[in-house]
Motif scaffolding. Sequence first.
Motif, mmCIF file in Angstrom:
data_model
loop_
_atom_site.group_PDB
_atom_site.id
_atom_site.type_symbol
_atom_site.label_atom_id
_atom_site.label_comp_id
_atom_site.label_asym_id
_atom_site.label_seq_id
_atom_site.Cartn_x
_atom_site.Cartn_y
_atom_site.Cartn_z
ATOM 1 N N ASN A 50 -6.972 1.178 -6.391
ATOM 2 C CA ASN A 50 -5.764 1.985 -6.203
ATOM 3 C C ASN A 50 -5.686 2.568 -4.793
ATOM 4 O OD1 ASN A 50 -5.358 1.569 -9.039
ATOM 5 N ND2 ASN A 50 -6.712 3.304 -9.439
ATOM 6 N N TRP A 51 -6.050 1.771 -3.790
ATOM 7 C CA TRP A 51 -6.112 2.262 -2.411
ATOM 8 C C TRP A 51 -4.714 2.324 -1.815
ATOM 9 C CZ3 TRP A 51 -5.069 1.681 2.692
ATOM 10 C CH2 TRP A 51 -5.898 2.329 3.604
ATOM 11 N N LEU B 221 0.824 -1.215 0.000
ATOM 12 C CA LEU B 221 0.000 0.000 0.000
ATOM 13 C C LEU B 221 0.858 1.265 0.000
ATOM 14 C CD1 LEU B 221 -2.690 -1.236 2.530
ATOM 15 C CD2 LEU B 221 -2.788 -1.266 0.035
ATOM 16 N N ASP B 222 2.061 1.143 -0.559
ATOM 17 C CA ASP B 222 2.947 2.293 -0.796
ATOM 18 C C ASP B 222 3.362 3.012 0.473
ATOM 19 O OD1 ASP B 222 2.801 1.744 -3.472
ATOM 20 O OD2 ASP B 222 1.305 3.265 -3.926
ATOM 21 N N VAL C 178 -2.575 4.194 1.838
ATOM 22 C CA VAL C 178 -2.780 4.878 3.108
ATOM 23 C C VAL C 178 -2.830 6.385 2.899
ATOM 24 C CG1 VAL C 178 -1.751 5.338 5.373
ATOM 25 C CG2 VAL C 178 -1.747 3.011 4.444
ATOM 26 N N ALA C 179 -1.977 6.882 1.996
ATOM 27 C CA ALA C 179 -1.940 8.332 1.747
ATOM 28 C C ALA C 179 -3.175 8.814 0.992
ATOM 29 C CB ALA C 179 -0.676 8.688 0.963
ATOM 30 N N VAL C 180 -3.684 7.976 0.093
ATOM 31 C CA VAL C 180 -4.865 8.337 -0.701
ATOM 32 C C VAL C 180 -5.887 7.208 -0.585
ATOM 33 C CG1 VAL C 180 -5.740 9.076 -2.943
ATOM 34 C CG2 VAL C 180 -3.373 9.596 -2.302
ATOM 35 N N PRO C 181 -6.675 7.197 0.496
ATOM 36 C CA PRO C 181 -7.663 6.125 0.697
ATOM 37 C C PRO C 181 -8.903 6.339 -0.164
ATOM 38 C CG PRO C 181 -7.716 7.658 2.531
ATOM 39 C CD PRO C 181 -6.625 8.129 1.628
ATOM 40 N N THR C 182 -8.986 5.620 -1.247
ATOM 41 C CA THR C 182 -10.085 5.802 -2.189
ATOM 42 C C THR C 182 -11.395 5.246 -1.626
ATOM 43 O OG1 THR C 182 -9.501 3.714 -3.266
ATOM 44 C CG2 THR C 182 -8.554 5.729 -4.185
ATOM 45 N N MET C 183 -12.496 5.656 -2.240
ATOM 46 C CA MET C 183 -13.813 5.181 -1.840
ATOM 47 C C MET C 183 -14.087 3.801 -2.433
ATOM 48 S SD MET C 183 -15.057 7.589 0.043
ATOM 49 C CE MET C 183 -16.814 7.250 0.085
ATOM 50 N N GLY D 17 -5.785 -7.318 -5.532
ATOM 51 C CA GLY D 17 -5.329 -7.632 -6.880
ATOM 52 C C GLY D 17 -5.101 -6.362 -7.655
ATOM 53 N N ASP D 18 -4.999 -6.511 -8.962
ATOM 54 C CA ASP D 18 -4.854 -5.365 -9.868
ATOM 55 C C ASP D 18 -5.869 -5.565 -10.983
ATOM 56 O OD1 ASP D 18 -4.135 -3.232 -11.422
ATOM 57 O OD2 ASP D 18 -2.179 -4.033 -12.011
#
Length: 406
Positions: free
Chosen positions: A283-284, A205-206, A286-291, A258-259
């Motif tokens: 594309n979730w 998760l980057d 920690v910095a950009v938690p998508t909906m 997955g991707d």
Amino acid sequence: MSFRKILLSCTSLGLIASCDPRVFDDLSDSAWVHSAGKPSSTEFAGFSAGLIGGSDGSGNLHYFVAAEKPALLLVTYTKSGSRSSQEVLLEGRDQLPVPTIMASDPSAFAATSGNVAVAVIANGTPALAMFRAENKEASSDFLLAGSTAATGIAFGVTDISAETDLLAAGGQDLNLVSDYKNKSGGAAESCSLGGATGGLILADLDVSAGAEYVVGVAGTVVVGQASSIATGSGCALLGAPIMAPGGEASFGRTLTSGDFDGNGETDLVIAAPDENAVYVYMNWTVAVPTMGVKIANPAGSKAFGANVAVGDFNDDGQDELVISDHARDAGGATGAGTVFIYGADNSGQFAAPIELYDASPEGDQAFGKSLTVAKAFGGVSLVVGAKNEVFTYFRTPVSGDGDSRE
């Protein structure tokens, strides 16, 4: 997702003597085949909803089935299409919990050297029984915190080191065995999550060079780093919990990643099977938690999201999402169970699923009670567990076959 209309010849598969697409009832994509070329399955007495699989360095497929003896059964398919099975003993363990949670180390999976962790109760204590299949018995136990069996197990390289770590969630705790290959049992490190645990995965998760843990906790999902797990402390989490969009109490019971859009970023899948809800977080990080985007549950759903898995079945560089509902009616049989396969386009939009169920569905068959996906024979194999049955299906990559449909 693009599947091919063409019927792959059996000789091109190099696996079986004859093909019969009926094994996937009502499945228009006839490239799916059963290893024996007929809609049969392997019968196991007392099968307890535990299943994990993988392929070895020679490309052979192996999967492990939990039985209530307690014992594990190892089933092997070779490239020639032959099948063999053997019992892997779990002596000294009081029981295999139902459902039985297990996982395998994807970096070292093989019939002769693969490491598999199985949630057991050993002398009244929750533990992970570890074994290498050639020993035909568990080689060691890692003892877990708390008093209840593991609800999730994951192997992977985390932020601790370049070695493979082993994590397990259970009770209200998260357990860690760092560099597990160089340990021979004993108590795991643990931290408290403060609520009943659900599923567990490791996903990139980057945040660091390694993977982060993602675990269901009391109807939410939390993320953290393995290096923060220390006995006697609370788990240090990253960011805010992922809350159930619809307030689903079983949110986070099953998880995968997955991707699906092929952009190289991690997509999280979080299921709430009691409420027939499955959400995909594209594309979730920690910095950009998508909906989350909810997958529309099919008509007649009863436990949609009971199990979730991923695999690139058509070799297009994008994962497909596999979702089971083992309680759904199918083919006129109550509780026969269904497995759904979803594919997404490059924008992450999911198409209508392919439906899988037994060619001769039975009442309370519970097809989809467990799932595992493994690369084998140059493609991806899908193994589906049912009540006292296991169905094995192979598919080879079909990119470039032409005559495709969306």
